[in-house]
Design an enzyme around this catalytic site. Structure first.
Site, short mmCIF file in Angstrom:
data_model
loop_
_atom_site.label_atom_id
_atom_site.label_comp_id
_atom_site.label_asym_id
_atom_site.label_seq_id
_atom_site.Cartn_x
_atom_site.Cartn_y
_atom_site.Cartn_z
N TYR A 230 34.86 24.65 -52.01
CA TYR A 230 33.78 23.75 -51.78
C TYR A 230 33.88 22.31 -52.53
CZ TYR A 230 31.46 27.33 -49.14
OH TYR A 230 30.98 28.27 -48.06
N LYS B 256 38.23 38.11 -54.98
CA LYS B 256 39.35 38.37 -54.28
C LYS B 256 40.53 38.41 -55.01
CE LYS B 256 40.87 39.65 -50.03
NZ LYS B 256 40.59 41.13 -49.51
N ASP C 90 35.45 42.06 -50.71
CA ASP C 90 34.99 42.48 -49.26
C ASP C 90 34.30 43.91 -49.51
OD1 ASP C 90 37.58 42.78 -50.48
OD2 ASP C 90 38.56 43.12 -48.76
N ASP D 283 28.15 31.93 -51.80
CA ASP D 283 27.63 31.37 -50.77
C ASP D 283 27.30 32.24 -49.36
OD1 ASP D 283 26.30 29.35 -49.12
OD2 ASP D 283 28.11 28.47 -48.33
#
Ligand code: NAP
Length: 488
Positions: free
Chosen positions: A136, A183, A216, A240
Site C-alpha cells: 500500500y 504469509k 490464509d 485491510d
C-alpha cells in the site's frame, strides 16, 4: 497526559473533521454524546475531502487541517470520499502518511441485538494492522508494456512498532493472546520480517500467549472459530482485507471503529466510507464512529467518559428499542438522531447481560528513531539481478547473457521469469511473458563495485533492453535475496 493541547479553560483540544457523505451525521452524533458526558474536550473544526478537492487542492487536505492536527495531536474524523474525475490522491491516505500513523487498531465484538450469521459466537477480537508500508506504499512500475510490478516494502522498524503496539494494546485491555498472521512461508523476507520481529518481541510480554499463524489459515479459522482470537497483528494489505471481513462477522461496517496510531499523533474514525447514497437522510448507524470516539477518549486519558459511552451504547442495543435501519430494516427502524438521543439518555447505565472490558492506560511503543534501525557489521554485493525485456526463446536469451558476461568479473547464474528458473536446465513452463531476469554473480565470490556493475549493464544493454537492476546484497553472511522457484 500533558502532551495534549489544552485550551485556556483546561480542555483537551481535538481536531474535528466532519468528512463527506454520511460523515457529518456520524461524527455529529459522536460529538453530541461526548459533550453529554461532560468530558473536558474542546473542538477545532477543520475540513478535508471532497469540498477541498472541489476548491482545487489536489491533496484534499488543506494546510489549516494539517497545522491543527500537528498542534492537537488528536483528530476525530468522518469518512472522506475520493471523487472520481477530480482530486488525485486519497485524502485519507495523505493524512495517514503525513502523520506516520503506523498502526491501525480495528476492534470488533458481538453486540446484543445485532443480527449476524455469527450471533451465537462470542466474538471479541482486534486486528492491529500496519498502516504505512507494504504494497500500500503504492510503489508500482511497468516493467514492460504488459508486465506490471509493485514493491512490497517492509521494514524491521515498522514491524517492531506494530508488534509492540499489538502487545501494548493487548495488555491495556487485559487480553490473553496475540496472533501474528503472515504469509512468511512464501514471502520469507517481507512477511518473514514481521514473523521474526514478533518472535523476538513476544518474550517481553510473558503474560500474553504469542502464536504465529499463516494468514490464509487465519482467514479460514476466523470464519470457523472467530471466538478463538483475541488480538491479531498483520501487515498492511492482509490487515485491510481481514479487518473488513471481521467487520462482517459482527454485523457490518456500522459497528466497526478504527484508530490510526502514530508516535505522536492519532486519528480516530470508522472503518466505513462516506456511503453517499445515505447522506443527509438521517438513517445511518453512527455506532462505528461512536466506538472510535471511545478509543479516542481512552487515548486522551478520559477513561470514565469512554466507559460511560461504551456501556450506554451496549445497554441501548440490549434494550432493542432504538435500532437503525442497517440492523432493523426499513420497518420500525429509528433515525440516527433518535438512536443518538437514546444513547445520551442511557449514559450512566451499565449493560445487564453483556460483558464490557476494563481498560488500563496504554503505553505507546517507544522505538529508537534512528533510520538505520538494523545495522550490518559486514556487507557485500555478490552480484546483481538484471531485469530485461525479451520476446524470443529463453535459451537464446540465456546464451546471449552468458556471452555478455564473458570477460567480465561475473558469470550468468540463471535466467528467471516471474520468479521461476527457466535457464539453464529449462522448466515445464511453455507460456512466458516478455519480462525476464538474468542473475549474475561474481566469479571470485567477492564484492561488486559500482564500476563493475555499470560495465555489466552496458554489456547486457548491448544485447537486450534492460528494465531495472537489483543488487544481490549479503548482510552479515546472509543473502538479502531469494532463490528462484526451481533453483536448487
Ligand atoms: P462505504 O461508504 O463504506 O459504504 C458501503 C456500504 O456499507 C453502504 O452502502 C452501506 O451498505 C454500508 N454502510 C457503510 N457505513 C454505514 C453506516 N454507518 N451505517 C449503515 N450502513 C453503512 O463504502 P463505499 O461505498 O465503497 O465508499 C464510498 C466512499 O467512501 C468512497 O469515495 C471511498 O473512497 C470512501 N471511503 C472512505 C473511507 C475513509 O474515509 N476512511 C473508508 C472507505 C471508503 P448498504 O448499501 O447495504 O446499506
Amino acid at each position: 497526559m500533558s502532551s495534549f493541547h489544552l485550551t485556556d479553560s483546561g480542555k483537551k483540544l481535538v481536531t474535528f473533521i466532519p468528512g463527506d457523505g454520511i460523515g457529518p451525521e456520524v461524527t455529529g452524533s459522536a460529538r453530541r454524546i461526548i459533550e453529554a458526558t461532560g468530558a473536558p474536550i474542546a473542538w477545532e473544526d477543520r475540513e478535508a475531502g471532497e469540498a477541498v478537492f472541489k476548491k482545487g487542492l489536489p491533496s484534499g487536505v488543506p494546510v489549516e487541517t494539517i497545522e491543527s492536527i500537528k498542534k492537537t495531536k488528536v483528530a476525530l474524523k468522518g469518512p472522506l470520499g475520493t471523487p472520481v474525475g477530480f482530486g488525485e490522491k486519497s485524502a485519507n491516505v495523505t493524512l495517514r502518511k503525513l502523520f506516520e500513523t503506523y498502526g491501525n487498531i480495528r476492534p470488533v465484538r458481538t453486540l446484543p441485538g445485532v443480527p449476524t450469521a455469527f450471533a451465537h459466537k462470542a466474538i471479541d477480537l482486534v486486528i492491529v494492522r500496519e498502516n504505512v508500508e507494504d504494497l500500500y506504499a503504492g510503489i508500482e512500475y511497468m516493467q514492460t508494456p504488459g508486465v506490471a510490478e509493485a514493491l512490497k516494502v517492509i521494514s524491521r522498524k515498522g514491524c517492531e512498532k506494530i508488534v509492540r503496539l499489538a502487545f501494548e494494546f493487548a495488555r491495556a485491555e487485559g487480553r490473553k493472546k496475540v496472533h501474528c498472521a503472515t504469509k512468511s512461508n512464501i514471502m520469507k523476507m517481507t512477511e518473514g520480517t514481521l514473523k521474526r520481529t514478533f518472535e523476538a518481541v513476544a518474550p517481553e510480554y510473558p503474560e500474553i500467549k504469542a502464536e504465529h499463524i499463516i494468514v490464509d489459515n487465519c482467514a479460514h479459522q476466523l470464519v470457523r472459530f472467530p471466538e478463538w482470537f483475541d488480538v491479531i497483528v498483520m501487515t498492511n494489505m492482509n490487515g485491510d482485507i481481514l479487518s473488513d471481513m471481521t467487520s462482517g462477522l459482527i454485523g457490518g461496517l456500522g459497528f466497526a471503529p478504527s484508530a490510526n496510531i502514530g508516535g505522536e499523533h492519532a486519528i480516530f474514525e470508522a472503518v466505513h466510507g462516506s456511503a453517499p447514497k445515505y447522506a443527509g437522510k438521517n438513517v445511518i448507524n453512527p455506532t462505528a464512529v461512536i466506538f472510535a470516539s471511545v478509543m479516542m477518549l481512552r487515548h486522551l486519558g478520559e477513561f470514565e467518559a469512554a466507559s460511560a459511552i461504551e456501556n450506554s451504547v451496549v445497554a441501548t442495543l440490549e434494550d432493542g428499542k432504538f435500532r437503525t435501519r442497517d440492523i432493523q430494516g426499513d420497518e420500525g427502524s429509528c433515525s440516527t438522531t433518535a438512536y443518538t438521543d437514546a444513547i445520551i439518555a442511557n449514559l450512566g447505565r451499565k449493560p445487564a447481560r453483556t460483558f464490557v472490558r476494563d481498560y488500563k492506560p496504554m503505553r505507546l511503543p517507544q522505538v529508537p528513531a534512528a533510520p538505520d534501525f538494523v545495522k550490518a557489521k559486514e556487507r557485500k554485493v555478490a552480484g546483481a539481478d538484471v531485469f530485461v525485456e525479451w520476446t524470443g526463446a529463453v535459451d537464446a536469451l540465456g546464451k546471449g547473457l552468458e556471452g555478455a558476461a564473458q570477460g567480465s568479473p561475473f558469470k550468468l547464474h540463471m535466467v528467471t521469469s516471474r520468479g521461476t528458473k527457466l535457464y539453464p536446465g529449462g522448466s515445464a513452463v511453455t507460456d512466458t511473458v516478455d519480462a525476464f531476469t538474468g542473475r549474475f554473480v561474481k566469479l571470485d565470490g567477492g564484492d561488486t563495485s559500482d564500476a563493475e556493475l555499470l560495465d555489466l549493464l552496458a554489456r547486457v544493454g548491448a544485447k537486450v533492453r534492460w528494465t531495472h537492476v537489483e543488487k544481490l546484497n549479503v548482510f552479515d553472511g546472509a543473502p538479502g535475496y531469494t532463490k528462484a522457484q526451481g533453483e536448487d
